[in-house]
Design a protein around this motif. Structure first.
Motif, PDB file in Angstrom:
ATOM      1  N   GLY A 107     -18.533 -53.746 -40.520  1.00 61.30           N
ATOM      2  CA  GLY A 107     -19.255 -52.961 -41.508  1.00 61.30           C
ATOM      3  C   GLY A 107     -20.702 -52.686 -41.122  1.00 61.30           C
ATOM      4  O   GLY A 107     -21.215 -51.582 -41.342  1.00 61.30           O
ATOM      5  N   GLU A 214     -23.783 -48.125 -51.990  1.00 59.91           N
ATOM      6  CA  GLU A 214     -22.393 -48.517 -52.252  1.00 59.91           C
ATOM      7  C   GLU A 214     -21.979 -47.850 -53.563  1.00 59.91           C
ATOM      8  O   GLU A 214     -22.728 -47.914 -54.545  1.00 59.91           O
ATOM      9  CB  GLU A 214     -22.293 -50.030 -52.427  1.00 59.91           C
ATOM     10  CG  GLU A 214     -22.876 -50.860 -51.298  1.00 59.91           C
ATOM     11  CD  GLU A 214     -23.577 -52.122 -51.827  1.00 59.91           C
ATOM     12  OE1 GLU A 214     -24.825 -52.122 -51.975  1.00 59.91           O
ATOM     13  OE2 GLU A 214     -22.888 -53.096 -52.100  1.00 59.91           O
ATOM     14  N   GLN A 218     -22.378 -54.365 -54.819  1.00 66.74           N
ATOM     15  CA  GLN A 218     -22.078 -55.781 -54.670  1.00 66.74           C
ATOM     16  C   GLN A 218     -23.170 -56.688 -55.244  1.00 66.74           C
ATOM     17  O   GLN A 218     -22.874 -57.696 -55.896  1.00 66.74           O
ATOM     18  CB  GLN A 218     -21.898 -56.054 -53.172  1.00 66.74           C
ATOM     19  CG  GLN A 218     -22.087 -57.465 -52.766  1.00 66.74           C
ATOM     20  CD  GLN A 218     -21.924 -57.737 -51.289  1.00 66.74           C
ATOM     21  OE1 GLN A 218     -21.566 -58.834 -50.950  1.00 66.74           O
ATOM     22  NE2 GLN A 218     -22.178 -56.785 -50.406  1.00 66.74           N
ATOM     23  N   VAL A 249     -17.656 -50.068 -47.455  1.00 62.96           N
ATOM     24  CA  VAL A 249     -17.192 -51.253 -46.723  1.00 62.96           C
ATOM     25  C   VAL A 249     -16.408 -52.209 -47.635  1.00 62.96           C
ATOM     26  O   VAL A 249     -15.390 -52.757 -47.219  1.00 62.96           O
ATOM     27  CB  VAL A 249     -18.376 -51.947 -46.012  1.00 62.96           C
ATOM     28  CG1 VAL A 249     -17.985 -53.336 -45.523  1.00 62.96           C
ATOM     29  CG2 VAL A 249     -18.828 -51.098 -44.828  1.00 62.96           C
ATOM     30  N   ILE A 250     -16.858 -52.387 -48.879  1.00 62.16           N
ATOM     31  CA  ILE A 250     -16.078 -53.213 -49.810  1.00 62.16           C
ATOM     32  C   ILE A 250     -15.084 -52.351 -50.591  1.00 62.16           C
ATOM     33  O   ILE A 250     -13.915 -52.691 -50.733  1.00 62.16           O
ATOM     34  CB  ILE A 250     -16.978 -53.954 -50.819  1.00 62.16           C
ATOM     35  CG1 ILE A 250     -17.844 -54.977 -50.099  1.00 62.16           C
ATOM     36  CG2 ILE A 250     -16.122 -54.652 -51.889  1.00 62.16           C
ATOM     37  CD1 ILE A 250     -18.754 -55.775 -51.012  1.00 62.16           C
ATOM     38  N   LYS A 276     -13.723 -53.957 -43.465  1.00 61.23           N
ATOM     39  CA  LYS A 276     -12.949 -54.919 -44.276  1.00 61.23           C
ATOM     40  C   LYS A 276     -11.485 -54.512 -44.490  1.00 61.23           C
ATOM     41  O   LYS A 276     -10.641 -54.770 -43.642  1.00 61.23           O
ATOM     42  CB  LYS A 276     -13.652 -55.146 -45.621  1.00 61.23           C
ATOM     43  CG  LYS A 276     -15.060 -55.743 -45.454  1.00 61.23           C
ATOM     44  CD  LYS A 276     -15.614 -56.237 -46.757  1.00 61.23           C
ATOM     45  CE  LYS A 276     -17.083 -56.555 -46.726  1.00 61.23           C
ATOM     46  NZ  LYS A 276     -17.461 -57.885 -46.350  1.00 61.23           N
TER      47      LYS A 276
END
Ligand code: PLP
Length: 436
Positions: A107, A214, A218, A249-250, A276
């Motif tokens: 990531g 994001e 997070q 990425v998440i 991920k």
């Protein structure tokens, strides 16, 4: 077990003295340590990549077959079949105009690559002065150079490497539960997003390359912004020729009940990062997707990782995505996410449970010592909750002021029910210890 020869990541000497769990096996959503203790893993490997669960022999077979067939070759002036196929498969599931892809190892590298790609776009278009990147306080984008530069949280990680290269502009995050601007949604008019244009004007729009964020954040524990937020950011970026990098990425690969988190918000990113869940953690892989408009002016992308577009990692990703489609895991994430969130809401009457939230299978409980002031729990209290759960065989993690949950997308109702029961017990124990 002697741990003297292995340097652990983000683990203090004190934690090592107290004892480190060595995991020996994973199966479905459970892991077993070397002493034979079994845990339900409610955070998919803690960093949350394991979307399809542990022990998938099909992925092992795909990796084996690819190693036998064609294990490696440079990504420069040559390519390989799995990388080409993976780009085609991603084009089908990514937001509409995201049609060009490149692959790296994780990531952080994806974030580096995305920021460099944005810079290339502007430079080839004749605007080499555009070097600044807008990020948000509370953001997490990784640990390498450019990724660390846009890291808006986890201060020790950042501070120990300072001074960092200049060029990051931090703006506030849409964290309504504890609004950094001390406003209340919706009366705030989404001030955190509207304020961005004022900051862009101050920083000089002709020097700004990209905005990175994001889709669901997070840093405060799985925090989704108000529905209007990303539309406002998209508009202001377009108006000033700034590229919008959405860091998936998440969120990517079904975590939030859509293939990608941004698909909840109806906006078009220019560039997207992923890692991920792309391989469910079986082998390392990160990726960057972008629109054709971004690649059009770029003659050569001056970027080269030895392991770029790696055929073995791409083969693992292809099999992983195939499993997700075959087993309807995105739909399961949506359905089980709702079931999980409903279960967590039954814990809301605990005096320390401030806010319960979540999107798909990414949920969180934001703890408070005072529901009126919303003063957050201390790190010690959150750590204590994590440790109590671990003792009972449930692996969870703390994130900012919250406990965060991100199980594999294969999770079933019985497993969720058991996890909620354990969470109820550990919160009760902690509250007793607090004298509540
Ligand atoms: C949103 C986001 N971006 C980037 C990264 C960095 O990814 P990696 O740890 O694979 O380098 C992470 C890691 O958690 C992340 O959550």
């Amino acid at each position: 077990m002697n741990l003297k020869s292995l340097i652990l990541h983000r683990t203090s000497k004190d934690q090592i003295r107290k004892g480190i769990t060595v995991l020996a096996k994973g199966e479905g959503i459970h892991v077993t340590d070397q002493e034979g203790k079994r845990y339900l893993d409610l955070v998919s490997g803690v960093t949350r990549p394991v979307h399809v669960g542990y022990g998938r022999k099909e992925i092992a077979q795909a990796v084996y077959d690819q190693i036998c067939q064609m294990s490696y070759f440079t990504p420069m002036q040559f390519t390989n079949l799995p990388a080409i196929q993976l780009a085609e498969v991603l084009k089908e599931i990514a937001p509409e105009k995201i049609g060009c892809f490149t692959f790296v190892c994780d990531g952080s590298e994806a974030v580096e690559t995305a920021i460099k790609l944005a810079r290339h776009y502007h430079a080839f278009k004749g605007e080499p002065k555009r070097y600044k990147v807008i990020s948000r306080r509370g953001a997490y984008h990784g640990v390498t150079g450019l990724a660390l530069r846009v890291l808006g949280t986890v201060m020790p990680m950042r501070q120990i490497m300072e001074p960092l290269a200049p060029g990051t502009i931090f703006v506030e995050s849409p964290y309504c539960y504890r609004c950094p601007l001390h406003l209340t949604y919706p009366a705030c008019g989404i001030a955190c997003a509207r304020d961005v244009e004022r900051i862009i004007e101050f920083e000089d729009p002709t020097q700004i390359s990209a905005f990175i964020g994001e889709p669901i954040q997070q840093g405060f524990g799985a925090y989704a912004p108000p529905p209007e937020y990303w539309k406002i950011i998209r508009e202001v970026c377009t108006k000033h020729g700034i590229l919008l990098i959405i860091d998936e990425v998440i969120c990517g690969f079904g975590r939030t009940g859509e293939w990608f988190g941004v698909q909840h918000f109806g906006i078009q990113p220019d560039i997207m990062t992923m890692a991920k869940g792309i391989t469910s953690g079986y082998v390392p892989l990160g990726g960057v997707g972008c629109t054709e408009e971004v690649v059009k002016p770029i003659d050569v992308f001056q970027h080269l990782h030895t392991y770029g577009n790696h055929p073995v990692s791409c083969a693992a990703a292809l099999k992983n995505i195939e499993i997700m489609k075959k087993e309807n895991l995105i739909q399961n994430a949506k359905a089980m996410g709702k079931y999980f969130l409903d279960g967590l809401k039954t814990l809301a009457s605990h005096p320390t449970v401030g806010e319960v939230r979540g999107t798909g299978l990414w949920t969180a409980i934001d703890f408070t010592v005072d529901k009126k002031t919303r003063a957050p729990f201390s790190l010690d209290r959150l750590t204590s909750l994590v440790n109590r759960a671990k003792e009972k065989g449930l692996i969870i993690k703390l994130m900012g002021p919250a406990l965060e949950f991100a199980p594999s997308l294969i999770i079933r109702k019985e497993e969720i029910d058991w996890a909620i029961k354990i969470l109820d017990q550990v919160i009760t124990e902690e509250e007793k210890a607090m004298g509540l």
